[in-house]
Design a protein around this motif. Structure first.
Motif, PDB file in Angstrom:
ATOM      1  N   GLU A  18      43.920  73.016   9.162  1.00  0.00           N
ATOM      2  CA  GLU A  18      45.366  72.917   9.405  1.00  0.00           C
ATOM      3  C   GLU A  18      46.154  73.585   8.266  1.00  0.00           C
ATOM      4  N   ALA A  19      45.722  73.341   7.040  1.00  0.00           N
ATOM      5  CA  ALA A  19      46.410  73.925   5.881  1.00  0.00           C
ATOM      6  C   ALA A  19      46.281  75.443   5.860  1.00  0.00           C
ATOM      7  N   ALA A  50      48.372  80.957   7.014  1.00  0.00           N
ATOM      8  CA  ALA A  50      48.343  82.206   7.780  1.00  0.00           C
ATOM      9  C   ALA A  50      49.677  82.427   8.496  1.00  0.00           C
ATOM     10  N   LYS A  51      50.202  81.341   9.080  1.00  0.00           N
ATOM     11  CA  LYS A  51      51.470  81.448   9.793  1.00  0.00           C
ATOM     12  C   LYS A  51      52.609  81.821   8.840  1.00  0.00           C
ATOM     13  N   VAL A  59      41.716  76.406  16.957  1.00  0.00           N
ATOM     14  CA  VAL A  59      42.591  75.663  17.873  1.00  0.00           C
ATOM     15  C   VAL A  59      44.062  75.995  17.621  1.00  0.00           C
ATOM     16  N   PHE A  60      44.368  76.595  16.467  1.00  0.00           N
ATOM     17  CA  PHE A  60      45.772  76.927  16.170  1.00  0.00           C
ATOM     18  C   PHE A  60      46.102  78.310  16.708  1.00  0.00           C
ATOM     19  N   PRO A  61      47.007  78.377  17.682  1.00  0.00           N
ATOM     20  CA  PRO A  61      47.387  79.692  18.199  1.00  0.00           C
ATOM     21  C   PRO A  61      48.490  80.297  17.328  1.00  0.00           C
ATOM     22  N   GLY A  62      48.820  81.547  17.609  1.00  0.00           N
ATOM     23  CA  GLY A  62      49.975  82.165  16.951  1.00  0.00           C
ATOM     24  C   GLY A  62      49.707  82.669  15.555  1.00  0.00           C
ATOM     25  N   ILE A  63      48.428  82.747  15.162  1.00  0.00           N
ATOM     26  CA  ILE A  63      48.110  83.255  13.835  1.00  0.00           C
ATOM     27  C   ILE A  63      46.991  84.285  13.933  1.00  0.00           C
ATOM     28  N   PHE A 116      55.302  75.157  14.435  1.00  0.00           N
ATOM     29  CA  PHE A 116      53.857  75.186  14.235  1.00  0.00           C
ATOM     30  C   PHE A 116      53.309  73.765  14.209  1.00  0.00           C
ATOM     31  N   PRO A 117      52.286  73.482  15.033  1.00  0.00           N
ATOM     32  CA  PRO A 117      51.761  72.119  15.113  1.00  0.00           C
ATOM     33  C   PRO A 117      50.963  71.752  13.863  1.00  0.00           C
TER      34      PRO A 117
END
Lengths: 302, 302
Positions: free
Chosen positions: A192-193, A198-199, A289-293, B258-259
């Motif tokens: 998550e971090a 990245a975002k 699982v994290f999209p957009g990066i 961002f989640p």
């Protein structure tokens, strides 16, 4: 000189193979049980006395058994299934159950072993394949003192550190499950971090460097987020292992009606990763699982 | 010998006092600004040139400023408020803003400083009061190279390690916030794990011992769960600090859509602890959000 103890390792995966080879290195007469011929051949080449898909051919000769299967079902099958060895072991043979299993399974397997006249040590391990290979696993065990004593040569061979949690079967499983709660949450938190970094446009190498030198560090962050920085998801331990282990954690909470907000959240992250097709990748792939990066190793977007 | 650099530290709390004394130890001409007389007196006794609730009396003499207030509002007040010194500093004086603040605040403060002809380094710190006191903080900073250079004597005095994140104001705040995401989640995860151990009847001392020698360990687990084992919630860093810091993390996620599933869960745990009356206890007291367990130091139930 006394004859060497004769010990069989059931389950020659990365942990079991390491433990078996550590037994060989310690001079124990070592046997292996695994359905895969390749694993049996590897252990024979390393000096095992005998190996096989079951162990009935040599069960009677054994002084101790170590179970390092992936889960409780495999453990039960190897002990009590069609080719199970429990009924063929000498009465009183100590069985060290080192798979990561639920408390209920640990207690049920101990009861079934007792019915067969056998003693169990509830003895989960940690340390990963590297430590397993050099006889330096951590064993967190519960059971009667005389079972610890009977297994001492095996513990000396495979473990760098042995915790005697209590005499109560199930406490070893509980401690391992709580340990996995932390390990799993730490991997997911690291992901998550790094996803947020990245975002936000922070270089992952820089973020990794800062965290590993500061109070936000964890053993898992340092070990697993290196894989993310390198974009290398070669599985050392797979996403699906933590789907299983955080599943056990979640079930443990459910069985006690005890809230585990972070563990259940982390379980959802690993389960999402598995369903998205990343189950066999390294567990650090939970970051996917994290999209957009865009992560190191990602194909540039068309 | 060149005249020593003249530096003022704004905010003489546990971090600021440590930084100010580290400046003194490094031979810098050191000034202090804090509304509390007791803090000013302490720094004067340690050898400060001058101190005060504001700093206008000596602002013109300063070569550099370090801001170590608790939050952005205090930082703004000290710089731009009624007794603010920004308008009284020499043009071009570098201001090292080391409070943990949002990216938006970092950018806004930099803009206001620029309007006053002043240069900012976006320079959050970590390491805690002990490292602050011995000039061994970690600084994660962003800003123009010439501002880093101008602040070099101060950085040498207060920091064991300086990360130059980038030239972009806000990147320092971002890296600190991501670091705090990990720190906060790790404390909350440690609390969740130890609460489950208490519920399951595992001795907390044993659980602590196993985890700190295995892959489930984190810096925060090792440091903070010791307090839980000892039943000692004397605040080294308070629950309310992580309500603030995980609040900043949550806002950062919101601002990017961002989640952050684990960070927002951990925020809820700290906020629950604060609302339950534990805000001023050590942050490890987040474990008190778990009912149905007895912890070391708890009164026996009547």
């Amino acid at each position: 000189m006394a004859e060497a103890m004769r010990v069989a390792v059931i389950g020659l995966g990365s942990m079991g193979m390491g433990a078996a080879k550590s037994c060989l290195a310690a001079g124990l007469a070592t046997y292996g049980i695994d359905p895969r011929n390749s694993a049996c051949d590897e252990l024979m080449a390393a000096g095992a006395v005998a190996t096989g898909a079951g162990g009935r051919a040599f069960a009677r000769d054994l002084d101790a058994v170590v179970v390092l299967t992936v889960n409780a079902a495999q453990c039960r099958d190897a002990l009590f299934g069609e080719q199970g060895i429990a009924a063929h072991l000498k009465p009183g043979t100590p069985v060290m159950v080192s798979a990561t299993i639920s408390v209920a399974d640990a207690k049920a397997i101990a009861a079934d072993l007792a019915e067969a006249g056998l003693a169990m040590l509830d003895a989960p391990v940690s340390g990963g394949p590297v430590k397993a290979a050099c006889g330096d696993m951590t064993v967190m065990a519960a059971g009667p003192a005389q079972v610890f004593d009977a297994l001492q040569p095996v513990l000396d061979a495979v473990a760098g550190k042995v915790y005697r949690i209590s005499e109560t079967i199930g406490d070893g499983a509980t401690v391992k499950i709580i340990h996995q709660l932390l390990a799993g949450v730490h991997i997911a938190a690291g992901a998550e971090a790094m996803a947020l970094a990245a975002k936000a446009g922070i270089k992952l190498e820089t973020m990794y460097d800062v965290v590993t030198h500061a109070a936000g560090n964890s053993w898992m962050f340092e070990n697993r987020m290196r894989h993310v920085v390198d974009g290398d998801y070669t599985p050392h331990s797979a996403v699906d292992i933590f789907v299983k282990d955080l599943g056990l954690v979640t079930e443990t909470g459910l069985s006690m009606k005890f809230p585990l907000p972070l563990a259940t959240t982390a379980y959802a992250m690993f389960a999402t990763a598995s369903q998205a097709g990343y189950g066999q990748l390294d567990d650090s792939a939970v970051i996917k699982v994290f999209p957009g990066i865009t992560l190191p190793g990602d194909e540039p977007k068309a």
